[in-house]
Design a protein around this motif. Sequence first.
Motif, PDB file in Angstrom:
ATOM      1  N   HIS A   1     -12.873 -37.735 -10.437  1.00 51.01           N
ATOM      2  CA  HIS A   1     -14.274 -37.797 -10.860  1.00 51.01           C
ATOM      3  C   HIS A   1     -14.521 -36.756 -11.926  1.00 51.01           C
ATOM      4  O   HIS A   1     -13.943 -35.671 -11.892  1.00 51.01           O
ATOM      5  N   TYR A   2     -15.385 -37.098 -12.873  1.00 53.00           N
ATOM      6  CA  TYR A   2     -15.600 -36.236 -14.026  1.00 53.00           C
ATOM      7  C   TYR A   2     -17.091 -36.025 -14.246  1.00 53.00           C
ATOM      8  O   TYR A   2     -17.733 -36.773 -14.979  1.00 53.00           O
TER       9      TYR A   2
ATOM     10  N   LYS B   1     -16.034 -35.980 -20.676  1.00 54.83           N
ATOM     11  CA  LYS B   1     -15.635 -37.262 -20.097  1.00 54.83           C
ATOM     12  C   LYS B   1     -14.847 -38.077 -21.114  1.00 54.83           C
ATOM     13  O   LYS B   1     -15.160 -38.096 -22.298  1.00 54.83           O
TER      14      LYS B   1
ATOM     15  N   LEU C   1      -4.723 -30.647 -14.692  1.00 61.28           N
ATOM     16  CA  LEU C   1      -5.810 -31.130 -15.550  1.00 61.28           C
ATOM     17  C   LEU C   1      -5.268 -31.261 -16.960  1.00 61.28           C
ATOM     18  O   LEU C   1      -4.878 -30.267 -17.573  1.00 61.28           O
TER      19      LEU C   1
ATOM     20  N   VAL D   1     -15.851 -29.425 -13.974  1.00 63.23           N
ATOM     21  CA  VAL D   1     -15.626 -30.448 -15.000  1.00 63.23           C
ATOM     22  C   VAL D   1     -14.863 -31.661 -14.461  1.00 63.23           C
ATOM     23  O   VAL D   1     -14.921 -32.736 -15.056  1.00 63.23           O
ATOM     24  N   ALA D   2     -14.117 -31.494 -13.368  1.00 58.58           N
ATOM     25  CA  ALA D   2     -13.367 -32.611 -12.802  1.00 58.58           C
ATOM     26  C   ALA D   2     -13.013 -32.286 -11.360  1.00 58.58           C
ATOM     27  O   ALA D   2     -12.789 -31.122 -11.034  1.00 58.58           O
TER      28      ALA D   2
ATOM     29  N   LEU E   1     -10.441 -36.024 -20.147  1.00 64.54           N
ATOM     30  CA  LEU E   1      -9.820 -35.322 -19.030  1.00 64.54           C
ATOM     31  C   LEU E   1      -9.073 -36.280 -18.111  1.00 64.54           C
ATOM     32  O   LEU E   1      -9.514 -37.406 -17.883  1.00 64.54           O
ATOM     33  N   THR E   2      -7.973 -35.783 -17.558  1.00 62.54           N
ATOM     34  CA  THR E   2      -7.280 -36.491 -16.489  1.00 62.54           C
ATOM     35  C   THR E   2      -6.894 -35.470 -15.435  1.00 62.54           C
ATOM     36  O   THR E   2      -6.111 -34.557 -15.711  1.00 62.54           O
TER      37      THR E   2
END
Length: 118
Positions: A59-60, A66, A84, A48-49, A69-70
């Motif tokens: 990147h996601y 999208k 995450l 997922v990331a 998320l960070t």
Amino acid sequence: QVQLVESGGGLVQAGKSLKLNCQFSDTSGARDTAGWYRQAPGGERSLVAFHIRSSDTAHYPDSSMKGRLTISRANAGAKAPLYLEIQGLRPEDTAVYFCNYVTPVAPWGQGTHVTVVS
């Protein structure tokens, strides 16, 4: 072999946020790219990331998550924790979340369970 330990999951209400934490036991076999995967009940594990340490870029690839998320790392070190943050949690985000390198992966950890209730 590196050991991966995930934490930070739990039971949360929809709309809330969580920050997941991944600890790397050592730097053996460290790769430049590490990421978070999730596996929903009865589903397959998917990425997922991911974060590229040398460029400090995120990147996601999962379009369903999208914007919510960070992914980040505490510093540029190979052993630096990986985080995450998931915002605006939805019941469909319920899954076990794992951290690992991205191709090739290391042995999988236990993951951290995230359960989202409405």
